[in-house]
Design a protein around this motif. Structure first.
Motif, PDB file in Angstrom:
ATOM      1  N   VAL A   1       0.838  -1.208   0.000  1.00 58.18           N
ATOM      2  CA  VAL A   1       0.000   0.000   0.000  1.00 58.18           C
ATOM      3  C   VAL A   1       0.868   1.251   0.000  1.00 58.18           C
ATOM      4  O   VAL A   1       0.526   2.266  -0.610  1.00 58.18           O
ATOM      5  CB  VAL A   1      -0.949  -0.016   1.216  1.00 58.18           C
ATOM      6  CG1 VAL A   1      -1.617   1.342   1.412  1.00 58.18           C
ATOM      7  CG2 VAL A   1      -2.002  -1.111   1.053  1.00 58.18           C
ATOM      8  N   ALA A   2       2.039   1.164   0.650  1.00 55.14           N
ATOM      9  CA  ALA A   2       2.957   2.305   0.695  1.00 55.14           C
ATOM     10  C   ALA A   2       3.691   2.512  -0.624  1.00 55.14           C
ATOM     11  O   ALA A   2       4.410   3.505  -0.778  1.00 55.14           O
ATOM     12  CB  ALA A   2       3.966   2.119   1.823  1.00 55.14           C
ATOM     13  N   GLY A   3       3.539   1.576  -1.565  1.00 54.85           N
ATOM     14  CA  GLY A   3       4.116   1.772  -2.893  1.00 54.85           C
ATOM     15  C   GLY A   3       5.346   0.954  -3.217  1.00 54.85           C
ATOM     16  O   GLY A   3       5.926   1.115  -4.302  1.00 54.85           O
ATOM     17  N   LEU A   4       5.794   0.070  -2.304  1.00 49.23           N
ATOM     18  CA  LEU A   4       6.939  -0.771  -2.634  1.00 49.23           C
ATOM     19  C   LEU A   4       6.569  -1.742  -3.749  1.00 49.23           C
ATOM     20  O   LEU A   4       5.447  -2.246  -3.786  1.00 49.23           O
ATOM     21  CB  LEU A   4       7.405  -1.553  -1.408  1.00 49.23           C
ATOM     22  CG  LEU A   4       8.449  -0.878  -0.517  1.00 49.23           C
ATOM     23  CD1 LEU A   4       7.817   0.296   0.240  1.00 49.23           C
ATOM     24  CD2 LEU A   4       9.038  -1.868   0.469  1.00 49.23           C
TER      25      LEU A   4
ATOM     26  N   VAL B   1      16.946  -3.633  -6.503  1.00 50.12           N
ATOM     27  CA  VAL B   1      17.368  -4.240  -7.768  1.00 50.12           C
ATOM     28  C   VAL B   1      16.281  -4.006  -8.819  1.00 50.12           C
ATOM     29  O   VAL B   1      15.084  -4.101  -8.519  1.00 50.12           O
ATOM     30  CB  VAL B   1      17.640  -5.747  -7.595  1.00 50.12           C
ATOM     31  CG1 VAL B   1      17.969  -6.399  -8.929  1.00 50.12           C
ATOM     32  CG2 VAL B   1      18.779  -5.962  -6.603  1.00 50.12           C
ATOM     33  N   PHE B   2      16.703  -3.712 -10.045  1.00 53.23           N
ATOM     34  CA  PHE B   2      15.779  -3.497 -11.147  1.00 53.23           C
ATOM     35  C   PHE B   2      14.886  -4.721 -11.342  1.00 53.23           C
ATOM     36  O   PHE B   2      15.356  -5.853 -11.366  1.00 53.23           O
ATOM     37  CB  PHE B   2      16.574  -3.225 -12.425  1.00 53.23           C
ATOM     38  CG  PHE B   2      15.746  -2.950 -13.642  1.00 53.23           C
ATOM     39  CD1 PHE B   2      15.229  -1.690 -13.874  1.00 53.23           C
ATOM     40  CD2 PHE B   2      15.493  -3.953 -14.563  1.00 53.23           C
ATOM     41  CE1 PHE B   2      14.461  -1.437 -15.002  1.00 53.23           C
ATOM     42  CE2 PHE B   2      14.740  -3.713 -15.697  1.00 53.23           C
ATOM     43  CZ  PHE B   2      14.215  -2.444 -15.916  1.00 53.23           C
ATOM     44  N   VAL B   3      13.585  -4.484 -11.472  1.00 51.63           N
ATOM     45  CA  VAL B   3      12.620  -5.561 -11.662  1.00 51.63           C
ATOM     46  C   VAL B   3      12.479  -5.862 -13.153  1.00 51.63           C
ATOM     47  O   VAL B   3      12.188  -4.958 -13.939  1.00 51.63           O
ATOM     48  CB  VAL B   3      11.245  -5.172 -11.079  1.00 51.63           C
ATOM     49  CG1 VAL B   3      10.219  -6.263 -11.361  1.00 51.63           C
ATOM     50  CG2 VAL B   3      11.351  -4.913  -9.582  1.00 51.63           C
ATOM     51  N   PRO B   4      12.695  -7.102 -13.591  1.00 52.47           N
ATOM     52  CA  PRO B   4      12.579  -7.412 -15.023  1.00 52.47           C
ATOM     53  C   PRO B   4      11.169  -7.154 -15.530  1.00 52.47           C
ATOM     54  O   PRO B   4      10.187  -7.481 -14.867  1.00 52.47           O
ATOM     55  CB  PRO B   4      12.946  -8.898 -15.102  1.00 52.47           C
ATOM     56  CG  PRO B   4      12.755  -9.423 -13.721  1.00 52.47           C
ATOM     57  CD  PRO B   4      13.037  -8.291 -12.796  1.00 52.47           C
TER      58      PRO B   4
ATOM     59  N   ARG C   1      10.922   4.774 -10.089  1.00 53.33           N
ATOM     60  CA  ARG C   1      11.838   5.889  -9.800  1.00 53.33           C
ATOM     61  C   ARG C   1      12.189   6.017  -8.328  1.00 53.33           C
ATOM     62  O   ARG C   1      13.228   6.604  -7.996  1.00 53.33           O
ATOM     63  CB  ARG C   1      11.276   7.198 -10.339  1.00 53.33           C
ATOM     64  CG  ARG C   1       9.933   7.606  -9.842  1.00 53.33           C
ATOM     65  CD  ARG C   1       9.452   8.885 -10.537  1.00 53.33           C
ATOM     66  NE  ARG C   1       8.054   9.153 -10.300  1.00 53.33           N
ATOM     67  CZ  ARG C   1       7.577   9.713  -9.205  1.00 53.33           C
ATOM     68  NH1 ARG C   1       8.404  10.071  -8.234  1.00 53.33           N
ATOM     69  NH2 ARG C   1       6.278   9.919  -9.051  1.00 53.33           N
ATOM     70  N   LEU C   2      11.375   5.454  -7.448  1.00 54.42           N
ATOM     71  CA  LEU C   2      11.673   5.554  -6.017  1.00 54.42           C
ATOM     72  C   LEU C   2      12.368   4.315  -5.460  1.00 54.42           C
ATOM     73  O   LEU C   2      13.027   4.399  -4.425  1.00 54.42           O
ATOM     74  CB  LEU C   2      10.386   5.802  -5.214  1.00 54.42           C
ATOM     75  CG  LEU C   2       9.634   7.098  -5.504  1.00 54.42           C
ATOM     76  CD1 LEU C   2       8.388   7.175  -4.634  1.00 54.42           C
ATOM     77  CD2 LEU C   2      10.537   8.310  -5.263  1.00 54.42           C
ATOM     78  N   HIS C   3      12.235   3.182  -6.136  1.00 57.10           N
ATOM     79  CA  HIS C   3      12.709   1.936  -5.534  1.00 57.10           C
ATOM     80  C   HIS C   3      13.691   1.147  -6.395  1.00 57.10           C
ATOM     81  O   HIS C   3      14.194   0.110  -5.958  1.00 57.10           O
ATOM     82  CB  HIS C   3      11.513   1.047  -5.168  1.00 57.10           C
ATOM     83  CG  HIS C   3      10.576   1.692  -4.190  1.00 57.10           C
ATOM     84  ND1 HIS C   3      10.893   1.858  -2.863  1.00 57.10           N
ATOM     85  CD2 HIS C   3       9.348   2.242  -4.362  1.00 57.10           C
ATOM     86  CE1 HIS C   3       9.895   2.458  -2.241  1.00 57.10           C
ATOM     87  NE2 HIS C   3       8.947   2.704  -3.121  1.00 57.10           N
ATOM     88  N   GLU C   4      13.958   1.618  -7.610  1.00 55.43           N
ATOM     89  CA  GLU C   4      14.963   0.973  -8.443  1.00 55.43           C
ATOM     90  C   GLU C   4      16.122   1.935  -8.638  1.00 55.43           C
ATOM     91  O   GLU C   4      15.935   3.156  -8.608  1.00 55.43           O
ATOM     92  CB  GLU C   4      14.365   0.579  -9.797  1.00 55.43           C
ATOM     93  CG  GLU C   4      13.306  -0.503  -9.679  1.00 55.43           C
ATOM     94  CD  GLU C   4      12.699  -0.871 -11.020  1.00 55.43           C
ATOM     95  OE1 GLU C   4      12.347  -2.051 -11.189  1.00 55.43           O
ATOM     96  OE2 GLU C   4      12.556   0.014 -11.894  1.00 55.43           O
TER      97      GLU C   4
ATOM     98  N   LEU D   1      17.846   3.094 -14.887  1.00 54.26           N
ATOM     99  CA  LEU D   1      16.714   3.736 -15.554  1.00 54.26           C
ATOM    100  C   LEU D   1      17.136   4.839 -16.510  1.00 54.26           C
ATOM    101  O   LEU D   1      16.586   4.983 -17.599  1.00 54.26           O
ATOM    102  CB  LEU D   1      15.759   4.338 -14.507  1.00 54.26           C
ATOM    103  CG  LEU D   1      15.199   3.386 -13.442  1.00 54.26           C
ATOM    104  CD1 LEU D   1      14.439   4.194 -12.391  1.00 54.26           C
ATOM    105  CD2 LEU D   1      14.295   2.346 -14.071  1.00 54.26           C
ATOM    106  N   ASP D   2      18.113   5.646 -16.103  1.00 59.59           N
ATOM    107  CA  ASP D   2      18.473   6.882 -16.818  1.00 59.59           C
ATOM    108  C   ASP D   2      19.454   6.592 -17.948  1.00 59.59           C
ATOM    109  O   ASP D   2      20.612   6.223 -17.718  1.00 59.59           O
ATOM    110  CB  ASP D   2      19.076   7.871 -15.820  1.00 59.59           C
ATOM    111  CG  ASP D   2      19.272   9.259 -16.399  1.00 59.59           C
ATOM    112  OD1 ASP D   2      19.262   9.407 -17.630  1.00 59.59           O
ATOM    113  OD2 ASP D   2      19.436  10.206 -15.612  1.00 59.59           O
ATOM    114  N   GLY D   3      18.981   6.793 -19.191  1.00 54.40           N
ATOM    115  CA  GLY D   3      19.827   6.539 -20.351  1.00 54.40           C
ATOM    116  C   GLY D   3      20.488   7.770 -20.923  1.00 54.40           C
ATOM    117  O   GLY D   3      21.032   7.716 -22.037  1.00 54.40           O
TER     118      GLY D   3
END
Length: 263
Positions: free
Chosen positions: A52-55, A77-80, A188-191, A196-198
């Motif tokens: 619920v907190a967004g994880l 860790v990045f989620v596939p 953007r908050l958990h990975e 993410l940033d290219g």
């Protein structure tokens, strides 16, 4: 899940309602995964609160479903993504038993593991710059006797692989810097931002990968990388400039695009 007199177990319907109110589109499926992951009612309540907190759900339960596999995914860790299945299918089609497969910017190692599962006996290597990802990938690749290195792209690979790599998969970040803020909060908050940033147009990391690819690929070897549909022309130019023969694969159902460079 065991019961406890002090902490009553929330009903599945109540969990679904909470998740749906928090914006979870697949609330029923997520509720069942949280119930399955919990060992006590108190643990279940904690897992629900985290979601619920967004994880990300995958960070909470400790794994992600990818290409029919259960891939361990640790917090940070990045989620596939499901769209990356196209990259896996194309890479597997270019590999064969005994192929040397390298997964650059591997994250959890999901792409390399999925390719190895489809192909069978491959010589598997993976690299990531994030310590949490390296630790996670080592667990995932252990069943394939895979080798995982910590470092920046090609830098930590053993020199003996130069000119011997048959399939080089590089699911590098391709979100333009200016668009990172528009990503869902789960990402953007958990990975890690590095996953993410290219860069300015999203292709900075791909340019670095392409520039070094000919040194590592075997003759007839292939580099495969996922890009956005609006980046295809620039990505193809990048592969050509690096001395690779480019091609493009896409899948409308997955909303996925892969550029392929052949040495």
């Amino acid at each position: 899940m065991s019961t406890s007199r002090s902490t009553p177990a929330p009903s599945p319907a109540a969990i679904v309602d909470r998740l749906r109110a928090a914006g979870c589109v697949f609330a029923e499926d997520e509720a069942q995964l949280l119930i399955d992951a919990a060992t006590t009612p108190a643990t279940l309540l904690s897992l629900v609160e985290q979601r619920v907190a967004g994880l990300p759900l995958e960070h909470i339960v400790g794994w992600a479903g990818f290409c029919g596999l259960r891939i361990a995914v640790d917090p940070g860790v990045f989620v596939p993504r499901q769209r990356t299945e196209l990259l896996v299918r194309r890479a597997a089609a270019l590999a064969g038993p005994g192929s040397v497969v390298v997964d650059l910017a591997c994250g959890s190692g999901a792409v390399g593991v999925a390719v190895a599962t489809l192909v069978g006996d491959v010589d598997l290597y993976a690299v990531d710059i994030e310590p949490a990802a390296v630790a996670c990938a080592r667990r995932n690749l252990a069943a394939f006797d895979g080798h995982v290195y910590a470092g920046d792209l090609y830098a930590p690979l053993p020199a003996r692989l130069r000119g011997r790599v048959d399939v080089l998969v590089a699911n590098v970040p391709y979100v333009p810097t200016g668009a990172v803020a528009l990503l869902p909060p789960e990402a953007r908050l958990h990975e890690p931002l590095v996953a993410l940033d290219g860069g300015g147009d999203g292709l900075d990391v791909l340019r670095r990968v392409a520039a070094g690819a000919r040194d590592w690929l075997a003759t007839g070897g292939h580099l495969l990388s996922e890009v956005g549909a609006d980046q295809v022309d620039a990505a193809v130019d990048t592969l050509s400039a690096a001395g690779l023969t480019p091609s493009v694969a896409s899948d409308d159902e997955l909303a996925a695009t892969v550029v392929i460079g052949r040495r």
